[in-house]
Design a protein around this motif. Structure first.
Motif, PDB file in Angstrom:
ATOM      1  N   LEU A  82      39.491  13.794  14.258  1.00 43.77           N
ATOM      2  CA  LEU A  82      40.915  13.643  14.003  1.00 43.77           C
ATOM      3  C   LEU A  82      41.232  12.212  13.593  1.00 43.77           C
ATOM      4  CD1 LEU A  82      42.530  15.586  16.963  1.00 43.77           C
ATOM      5  CD2 LEU A  82      42.616  16.223  14.573  1.00 43.77           C
ATOM      6  N   THR A  83      42.131  12.064  12.650  1.00 42.72           N
ATOM      7  CA  THR A  83      42.590  10.735  12.256  1.00 42.72           C
ATOM      8  C   THR A  83      44.102  10.739  12.186  1.00 42.72           C
ATOM      9  OG1 THR A  83      42.487  11.264   9.899  1.00 42.72           O
ATOM     10  CG2 THR A  83      40.497  10.340  10.901  1.00 42.72           C
ATOM     11  N   HIS A  84      44.696   9.566  12.207  1.00 41.52           N
ATOM     12  CA  HIS A  84      46.148   9.417  12.150  1.00 41.52           C
ATOM     13  C   HIS A  84      46.507   8.441  11.038  1.00 41.52           C
ATOM     14  CE1 HIS A  84      46.684  11.518  16.034  1.00 41.52           C
ATOM     15  NE2 HIS A  84      45.593  10.891  16.389  1.00 41.52           N
ATOM     16  N   ALA A  85      45.739   8.498   9.944  1.00 36.65           N
ATOM     17  CA  ALA A  85      45.908   7.490   8.902  1.00 36.65           C
ATOM     18  C   ALA A  85      47.247   7.651   8.173  1.00 36.65           C
ATOM     19  CB  ALA A  85      44.755   7.575   7.904  1.00 36.65           C
ATOM     20  N   LEU A  86      47.690   8.884   7.995  1.00 34.52           N
ATOM     21  CA  LEU A  86      48.902   9.124   7.218  1.00 34.52           C
ATOM     22  C   LEU A  86      50.119   9.221   8.141  1.00 34.52           C
ATOM     23  CD1 LEU A  86      47.533  11.776   4.707  1.00 34.52           C
ATOM     24  CD2 LEU A  86      47.824   9.320   4.334  1.00 34.52           C
ATOM     25  N   PRO A  87      51.288   8.841   7.672  1.00 38.20           N
ATOM     26  CA  PRO A  87      52.504   9.005   8.474  1.00 38.20           C
ATOM     27  C   PRO A  87      52.735  10.476   8.831  1.00 38.20           C
ATOM     28  CG  PRO A  87      52.920   7.611   6.560  1.00 38.20           C
ATOM     29  CD  PRO A  87      51.566   8.212   6.362  1.00 38.20           C
ATOM     30  N   HIS A  88      53.047  10.740  10.082  1.00 37.04           N
ATOM     31  CA  HIS A  88      53.270  12.127  10.483  1.00 37.04           C
ATOM     32  C   HIS A  88      54.703  12.556  10.191  1.00 37.04           C
ATOM     33  CE1 HIS A  88      55.253  10.461  13.961  1.00 37.04           C
ATOM     34  NE2 HIS A  88      54.131  10.037  14.528  1.00 37.04           N
ATOM     35  N   ALA A  89      55.023  13.804  10.562  1.00 42.06           N
ATOM     36  CA  ALA A  89      56.283  14.413  10.150  1.00 42.06           C
ATOM     37  C   ALA A  89      57.500  13.650  10.662  1.00 42.06           C
ATOM     38  CB  ALA A  89      56.331  15.868  10.619  1.00 42.06           C
ATOM     39  N   PRO A 102      46.106   9.070  21.280  1.00 42.36           N
ATOM     40  CA  PRO A 102      44.997  10.000  21.511  1.00 42.36           C
ATOM     41  C   PRO A 102      44.743  10.907  20.307  1.00 42.36           C
ATOM     42  CG  PRO A 102      46.958  10.751  22.662  1.00 42.36           C
ATOM     43  CD  PRO A 102      47.313   9.436  22.031  1.00 42.36           C
ATOM     44  N   ALA A 103      43.509  11.381  20.213  1.00 42.39           N
ATOM     45  CA  ALA A 103      43.136  12.338  19.171  1.00 42.39           C
ATOM     46  C   ALA A 103      42.499  13.544  19.848  1.00 42.39           C
ATOM     47  CB  ALA A 103      42.157  11.692  18.187  1.00 42.39           C
ATOM     48  N   VAL A 104      43.197  14.672  19.840  1.00 39.15           N
ATOM     49  CA  VAL A 104      42.700  15.891  20.483  1.00 39.15           C
ATOM     50  C   VAL A 104      42.943  17.079  19.551  1.00 39.15           C
ATOM     51  CG1 VAL A 104      43.050  15.083  22.845  1.00 39.15           C
ATOM     52  CG2 VAL A 104      44.923  16.219  21.662  1.00 39.15           C
ATOM     53  N   PRO A 105      42.037  18.060  19.558  1.00 35.44           N
ATOM     54  CA  PRO A 105      42.275  19.267  18.766  1.00 35.44           C
ATOM     55  C   PRO A 105      43.336  20.133  19.439  1.00 35.44           C
ATOM     56  CG  PRO A 105      40.234  19.471  19.992  1.00 35.44           C
ATOM     57  CD  PRO A 105      40.733  18.086  20.249  1.00 35.44           C
ATOM     58  N   VAL A 106      44.297  20.630  18.668  1.00 38.65           N
ATOM     59  CA  VAL A 106      45.380  21.470  19.183  1.00 38.65           C
ATOM     60  C   VAL A 106      45.547  22.658  18.247  1.00 38.65           C
ATOM     61  CG1 VAL A 106      47.767  21.556  19.956  1.00 38.65           C
ATOM     62  CG2 VAL A 106      46.527  19.392  20.059  1.00 38.65           C
ATOM     63  N   GLN A 156      44.712   4.309  32.897  1.00 42.42           N
ATOM     64  CA  GLN A 156      43.445   4.891  33.328  1.00 42.42           C
ATOM     65  C   GLN A 156      43.463   6.410  33.177  1.00 42.42           C
ATOM     66  OE1 GLN A 156      41.761   3.505  37.040  1.00 42.42           O
ATOM     67  NE2 GLN A 156      42.764   1.508  36.847  1.00 42.42           N
ATOM     68  N   ARG A 157      44.597   7.012  33.479  1.00 44.90           N
ATOM     69  CA  ARG A 157      44.724   8.468  33.330  1.00 44.90           C
ATOM     70  C   ARG A 157      44.555   8.877  31.871  1.00 44.90           C
ATOM     71  NH1 ARG A 157      43.992  13.640  34.574  1.00 44.90           N
ATOM     72  NH2 ARG A 157      45.772  14.970  34.122  1.00 44.90           N
ATOM     73  N   LEU A 158      45.192   8.165  30.959  1.00 45.59           N
ATOM     74  CA  LEU A 158      45.067   8.493  29.538  1.00 45.59           C
ATOM     75  C   LEU A 158      43.620   8.318  29.068  1.00 45.59           C
ATOM     76  CD1 LEU A 158      46.487   9.337  26.921  1.00 45.59           C
ATOM     77  CD2 LEU A 158      46.945   6.911  26.490  1.00 45.59           C
ATOM     78  N   ARG A 159      42.963   7.245  29.499  1.00 44.60           N
ATOM     79  CA  ARG A 159      41.564   7.027  29.110  1.00 44.60           C
ATOM     80  C   ARG A 159      40.653   8.127  29.651  1.00 44.60           C
ATOM     81  NH1 ARG A 159      42.644   1.448  29.995  1.00 44.60           N
ATOM     82  NH2 ARG A 159      41.740   1.559  32.088  1.00 44.60           N
ATOM     83  N   SER A 160      40.944   8.614  30.845  1.00 42.05           N
ATOM     84  CA  SER A 160      40.095   9.646  31.450  1.00 42.05           C
ATOM     85  C   SER A 160      40.148  10.960  30.682  1.00 42.05           C
ATOM     86  CB  SER A 160      40.525   9.884  32.907  1.00 42.05           C
ATOM     87  OG  SER A 160      41.742  10.617  32.976  1.00 42.05           O
ATOM     88  N   LEU A 161      41.198  11.156  29.888  1.00 47.32           N
ATOM     89  CA  LEU A 161      41.362  12.389  29.129  1.00 47.32           C
ATOM     90  C   LEU A 161      40.815  12.288  27.716  1.00 47.32           C
ATOM     91  CD1 LEU A 161      44.994  13.147  30.316  1.00 47.32           C
ATOM     92  CD2 LEU A 161      43.002  14.600  30.766  1.00 47.32           C
ATOM     93  N   ARG A 162      40.316  11.112  27.347  1.00 45.48           N
ATOM     94  CA  ARG A 162      39.816  10.906  25.995  1.00 45.48           C
ATOM     95  C   ARG A 162      38.551  11.722  25.773  1.00 45.48           C
ATOM     96  NH1 ARG A 162      38.925   4.832  24.892  1.00 45.48           N
ATOM     97  NH2 ARG A 162      41.187   4.886  25.142  1.00 45.48           N
ATOM     98  N   LEU A 163      38.491  12.426  24.645  1.00 47.58           N
ATOM     99  CA  LEU A 163      37.314  13.213  24.306  1.00 47.58           C
ATOM    100  C   LEU A 163      36.187  12.302  23.804  1.00 47.58           C
ATOM    101  CD1 LEU A 163      38.997  16.153  22.375  1.00 47.58           C
ATOM    102  CD2 LEU A 163      37.945  16.275  24.630  1.00 47.58           C
ATOM    103  N   PRO A 164      34.938  12.695  24.003  1.00 52.38           N
ATOM    104  CA  PRO A 164      33.829  11.924  23.420  1.00 52.38           C
ATOM    105  C   PRO A 164      33.995  11.821  21.909  1.00 52.38           C
ATOM    106  CG  PRO A 164      33.009  13.570  24.970  1.00 52.38           C
ATOM    107  CD  PRO A 164      34.468  13.848  24.773  1.00 52.38           C
ATOM    108  N   GLN A 165      33.624  10.683  21.354  1.00 46.32           N
ATOM    109  CA  GLN A 165      33.789  10.456  19.922  1.00 46.32           C
ATOM    110  C   GLN A 165      33.044  11.523  19.126  1.00 46.32           C
ATOM    111  OE1 GLN A 165      32.748   6.530  18.672  1.00 46.32           O
ATOM    112  NE2 GLN A 165      33.531   6.778  16.626  1.00 46.32           N
ATOM    113  N   GLY A 166      33.772  12.106  18.165  1.00 42.77           N
ATOM    114  CA  GLY A 166      33.174  13.114  17.295  1.00 42.77           C
ATOM    115  C   GLY A 166      33.356  14.535  17.789  1.00 42.77           C
TER     116      GLY A 166
END
Length: 258
Positions: A2-9, A52-56, A242-252
């Motif tokens: 996931l990337t966030h390079a472009l402006p979102h809606a 964060p970058a997560v699949p939804v 710390q809570r937000l970091r704990s939810l981070r998915l492994p890269q890739g």
């Protein structure tokens, strides 16, 4: 990945709303100074590196009151940061964006208008989300949560005066939790901010990790926002971070929803 390079809606809607303004928008309160274009916070408290970058699988459709895209405290922006399939439209009483109508009619989506059931005819109210897979293992429609992003009086007005939403099932959330949102409090404890509502919807759709991530991201954003307002530094090692970091998915491991 996931990337966030472009402006979102929501970012794009804010840009369009600013272009229509006859005078600059000045946020109330807090220190004056240059704000980050990516998170709307002052530069010393920028949140962008923590996005964060997560699949939804689900989608979110924000129908926003006129001034909402301009408010630094608006949490619809956070939803768009986390949920790749986020759509944002400005609300007007006399007209509706054709792109919104096309989205609601798109066969890949099952829209749910999220609103308290006490204000709706009983036959329209649902409390569950249809499964995204059939009993035969075939993919069903993706849930699309339609949120009225506004103050509570504005949201009730939008609900009453948007006939193009009248055919949608109304998802009435039954959560027992109370809102801990500290930026713009409702007079009722059972009213959630927009980002909290989206997190509850994701949880209901079975997307527990994205729901938890969005809630943790809201907590970190609130932390940065209030510290900036009080001219205090950010503690990147506190419980919220710390809570937000704990939810981070492994890269890739994160892939965008199709």
């Amino acid at each position: 990945m996931l990337t966030h390079a472009l402006p979102h809606a929501v970012n794009r809607l804010r840009t369009a709303r600013l272009a229509r303004s006859s005078k600059p928008f000045l946020a109330r309160g807090g220190p004056r100074g240059e704000r980050c274009a990516g998170c709307r916070l002052i530069l010393s408290h920028c949140l962008c590196a923590l996005r964060p970058a997560v699949p939804v699988h689900a989608g979110v459709c924000l129908i926003m009151a006129d001034i909402e895209p301009l408010k630094p405290s608006n949490t619809g922006w956070l939803i768009a940061d986390v949920v790749a399939s986020t759509f944002a439209f400005g609300w007007a009483r006399t007209e509706v964006d054709p792109a919104l109508l096309a989205l609601l009619a798109d066969p890949q989506w099952q829209p749910y208008l999220v609103f308290p059931g006490e204000f709706v005819a009983a036959e329209r109210v649902v409390t569950d989300v249809l499964p995204t897979e059939t009993r035969n293992g075939e993919k069903g429609k993706r849930p699309l949560f339609v949120l009225l992003d506004a103050t509570w009086p504005e949201a009730r007005k939008m609900f009453r005066k948007s006939p193009y939403l009248d055919h949608l099932p109304v998802l009435s959330l039954q959560s027992e939790q109370l809102s801990n949102y500290r930026l713009r409090r409702s007079k009722r404890d059972d009213h959630f901010c927009t980002s909290e509502v989206a997190a509850l919807c994701l949880e209901l759709a079975g997307e527990t990790h994205p729901a938890q991530t969005l809630q943790a991201y809201l907590d970190v954003f609130t932390n940065h926002y209030l510290n900036a307002k009080q001219q205090l530094p950010v503690d990147l090692e506190d419980a919220a971070h710390q809570r937000l970091r704990s939810l981070r998915l492994p890269q890739g491991s994160g892939t965008a929803a199709e």
